[in-house]
Design a protein around this motif. Structure first.
Motif, PDB file in Angstrom:
ATOM      1  N   GLU A  50       1.471  -1.463   0.046  1.00 59.92           N
ATOM      2  CA  GLU A  50       0.287  -0.199   0.164  1.00 59.92           C
ATOM      3  C   GLU A  50       0.650   1.119  -0.246  1.00 59.92           C
ATOM      4  OE1 GLU A  50      -3.595   1.181   2.517  1.00 59.92           O
ATOM      5  OE2 GLU A  50      -2.181   1.854   3.699  1.00 59.92           O
ATOM      6  N   THR A  51       0.676   2.045  -0.725  1.00 57.22           N
ATOM      7  CA  THR A  51       1.414   3.176  -1.000  1.00 57.22           C
ATOM      8  C   THR A  51       0.239   5.115  -0.785  1.00 57.22           C
ATOM      9  OG1 THR A  51       1.276   3.058  -3.374  1.00 57.22           O
ATOM     10  CG2 THR A  51       3.178   2.705  -1.818  1.00 57.22           C
ATOM     11  N   VAL A  52       0.726   5.453  -0.460  1.00 55.10           N
ATOM     12  CA  VAL A  52      -0.866   6.929  -0.580  1.00 55.10           C
ATOM     13  C   VAL A  52       0.464   7.697  -1.398  1.00 55.10           C
ATOM     14  CG1 VAL A  52      -1.124   8.943   1.128  1.00 55.10           C
ATOM     15  CG2 VAL A  52      -0.241   6.582   2.006  1.00 55.10           C
ATOM     16  N   HIS A  53      -1.042   8.352  -2.082  1.00 52.84           N
ATOM     17  CA  HIS A  53      -0.895   9.168  -3.695  1.00 52.84           C
ATOM     18  C   HIS A  53      -1.576  10.487  -2.701  1.00 52.84           C
ATOM     19  CE1 HIS A  53      -4.889   9.911  -4.918  1.00 52.84           C
ATOM     20  NE2 HIS A  53      -5.072   7.924  -4.603  1.00 52.84           N
ATOM     21  N   TRP A  54      -2.660  10.301  -1.609  1.00 50.14           N
ATOM     22  CA  TRP A  54      -2.686  11.684  -1.457  1.00 50.14           C
ATOM     23  C   TRP A  54      -3.338  11.585  -0.218  1.00 50.14           C
ATOM     24  CZ3 TRP A  54      -7.412  13.816   1.335  1.00 50.14           C
ATOM     25  CH2 TRP A  54      -7.476  14.687   0.505  1.00 50.14           C
ATOM     26  N   GLU A  55      -2.938  12.565   0.900  1.00 52.13           N
ATOM     27  CA  GLU A  55      -3.095  13.133   2.303  1.00 52.13           C
ATOM     28  C   GLU A  55      -3.609  14.108   2.746  1.00 52.13           C
ATOM     29  OE1 GLU A  55      -3.344  10.114   3.870  1.00 52.13           O
ATOM     30  OE2 GLU A  55      -4.096  10.647   5.936  1.00 52.13           O
ATOM     31  N   PRO A  56      -4.536  14.526   3.115  1.00 52.31           N
ATOM     32  CA  PRO A  56      -5.162  15.832   3.874  1.00 52.31           C
ATOM     33  C   PRO A  56      -4.317  16.307   4.436  1.00 52.31           C
ATOM     34  CG  PRO A  56      -6.934  14.194   4.497  1.00 52.31           C
ATOM     35  CD  PRO A  56      -5.799  13.277   4.087  1.00 52.31           C
ATOM     36  N   ARG A  57      -3.953  17.988   4.267  1.00 53.82           N
ATOM     37  CA  ARG A  57      -2.988  18.291   5.753  1.00 53.82           C
ATOM     38  C   ARG A  57      -4.193  19.541   6.487  1.00 53.82           C
ATOM     39  NH1 ARG A  57       2.393  20.045   1.644  1.00 53.82           N
ATOM     40  NH2 ARG A  57       2.675  17.786   1.405  1.00 53.82           N
ATOM     41  N   GLU A  58      -3.755  19.815   7.599  1.00 53.22           N
ATOM     42  CA  GLU A  58      -3.739  20.706   8.135  1.00 53.22           C
ATOM     43  C   GLU A  58      -3.904  22.061   8.168  1.00 53.22           C
ATOM     44  OE1 GLU A  58      -5.094  21.700  12.848  1.00 53.22           O
ATOM     45  OE2 GLU A  58      -2.943  20.103  12.035  1.00 53.22           O
ATOM     46  N   HIS A  59      -4.793  22.998   7.779  1.00 56.62           N
ATOM     47  CA  HIS A  59      -4.510  24.392   7.722  1.00 56.62           C
ATOM     48  C   HIS A  59      -5.362  25.181   7.748  1.00 56.62           C
ATOM     49  CE1 HIS A  59      -3.188  27.590   4.768  1.00 56.62           C
ATOM     50  NE2 HIS A  59      -5.061  27.549   5.175  1.00 56.62           N
ATOM     51  N   VAL A  60      -4.668  25.591   8.961  1.00 52.20           N
ATOM     52  CA  VAL A  60      -5.735  26.957  10.020  1.00 52.20           C
ATOM     53  C   VAL A  60      -5.413  28.582   9.597  1.00 52.20           C
ATOM     54  CG1 VAL A  60      -5.501  27.445  12.508  1.00 52.20           C
ATOM     55  CG2 VAL A  60      -5.076  25.374  11.423  1.00 52.20           C
ATOM     56  N   GLU A  61      -5.137  28.782   9.304  1.00 51.05           N
ATOM     57  CA  GLU A  61      -5.666  30.724   8.778  1.00 51.05           C
ATOM     58  C   GLU A  61      -5.291  31.469  10.442  1.00 51.05           C
ATOM     59  OE1 GLU A  61      -9.006  32.416   6.764  1.00 51.05           O
ATOM     60  OE2 GLU A  61      -8.750  31.217   5.527  1.00 51.05           O
ATOM     61  N   ASP A  62      -4.783  31.992   9.663  1.00 56.10           N
ATOM     62  CA  ASP A  62      -3.857  33.017  11.215  1.00 56.10           C
ATOM     63  C   ASP A  62      -5.601  33.750  12.157  1.00 56.10           C
ATOM     64  OD1 ASP A  62      -2.897  34.780  12.957  1.00 56.10           O
ATOM     65  OD2 ASP A  62      -2.638  36.504  11.469  1.00 56.10           O
ATOM     66  N   PRO A  63      -5.082  33.209  13.187  1.00 56.58           N
ATOM     67  CA  PRO A  63      -6.361  33.496  14.168  1.00 56.58           C
ATOM     68  C   PRO A  63      -6.175  34.654  14.192  1.00 56.58           C
ATOM     69  CG  PRO A  63      -4.664  32.713  16.028  1.00 56.58           C
ATOM     70  CD  PRO A  63      -4.049  32.732  14.196  1.00 56.58           C
TER      71      PRO A  63
END
Length: 215
Positions: free
Chosen positions: A90-103
């Protein structure tokens, strides 16, 4: 798709389409439908009672487990290479990344308050008018939050229910009981015995002739 002697399965990044696979009789089969794999004569699968218990507890199946023994699901964003000798890579071709804007000036607290407001709005919109509310309380984070907000926002009694499959099986009754006590709900544990309901499950025939969905 076939890549030389290997069968390669690719699932889209968010899992919009299901994709299942199984191995039997020294061969692999894959399909977007569990029903199609059940028709594969070599597989001879049966109901996966452990997965049924998980589904009834969590209302979904975590990981690659399915309701059929011997059948696995390709996870979203994954590529599986199935070899002739039964190997799985098994390999990963896509993984979500956390993106938090400036609070902003309020710091992280601003995000926390915004999330709380959204949760309160979503819960309040689903509470019944002028009658008691009911929550299936597993003891996890999601159902505990819904229970706490319902108890806070609703002017009528809140009933909570938890499911037990017997003392010999893992459960979260200790956590759900604490949440129910803290939120002052009318709590009830529903006991479901595997020996009691298993005879009622329909059993598939011993063999099938259709081969749709196999490769």
């Amino acid at each position: 798709m076939l890549d030389g002697p290997d069968l390669v399965l690719i699932r889209d990044h968010v899992g919009a389409r299901t994709l299942f696979y199984a191995r039997a009789g020294g061969a692999w089969a894959a399909s977007t439908s569990l029903r199609a794999l059940r028709r594969w004569p070599a597989l001879g699968t049966s109901m996966n009672l452990s997965a049924v218990r998980s589904f009834l507890t969590f209302a979904y199946l975590p990981g690659a487990e399915t309701l059929l023994t011997g059948v696995r699901e390709v996870l979203p964003g994954r590529v599986l290479r199935l070899t002739r000798d039964g190997g799985v890579t098994e390999t990963v071709h896509w993984e979500p990344r956390e993106h938090v804007e400036d609070p902003g000036p309020a710091g992280p607290t601003g995000h926390v308050l915004a999330l709380r407001a959204l949760l309160e709005q979503a819960t309040a919109a689903r509470l019944p008018v002028a009658e008691p509310a009911a929550v299936l309380l597993s003891g996890g984070i999601d159902s505990s939050l819904v229970t706490a907000l319902a108890a806070k926002l609703h002017s009528h009694p809140v009933h909570t229910y938890s499911i037990s499959f017997g003392d010999d099986l893992p459960n979260e009754l200790g956590y759900s009981g604490l949440v129910a006590s803290h939120c002052h709900t009318r709590h009830r544990v529903l006991n479901v015995s595997g020996r009691r309901w298993r005879p009622g499950w329909p059993r598939p025939p011993r063999c099938w002739t259709a081969r749709s969905g196999t490769r």
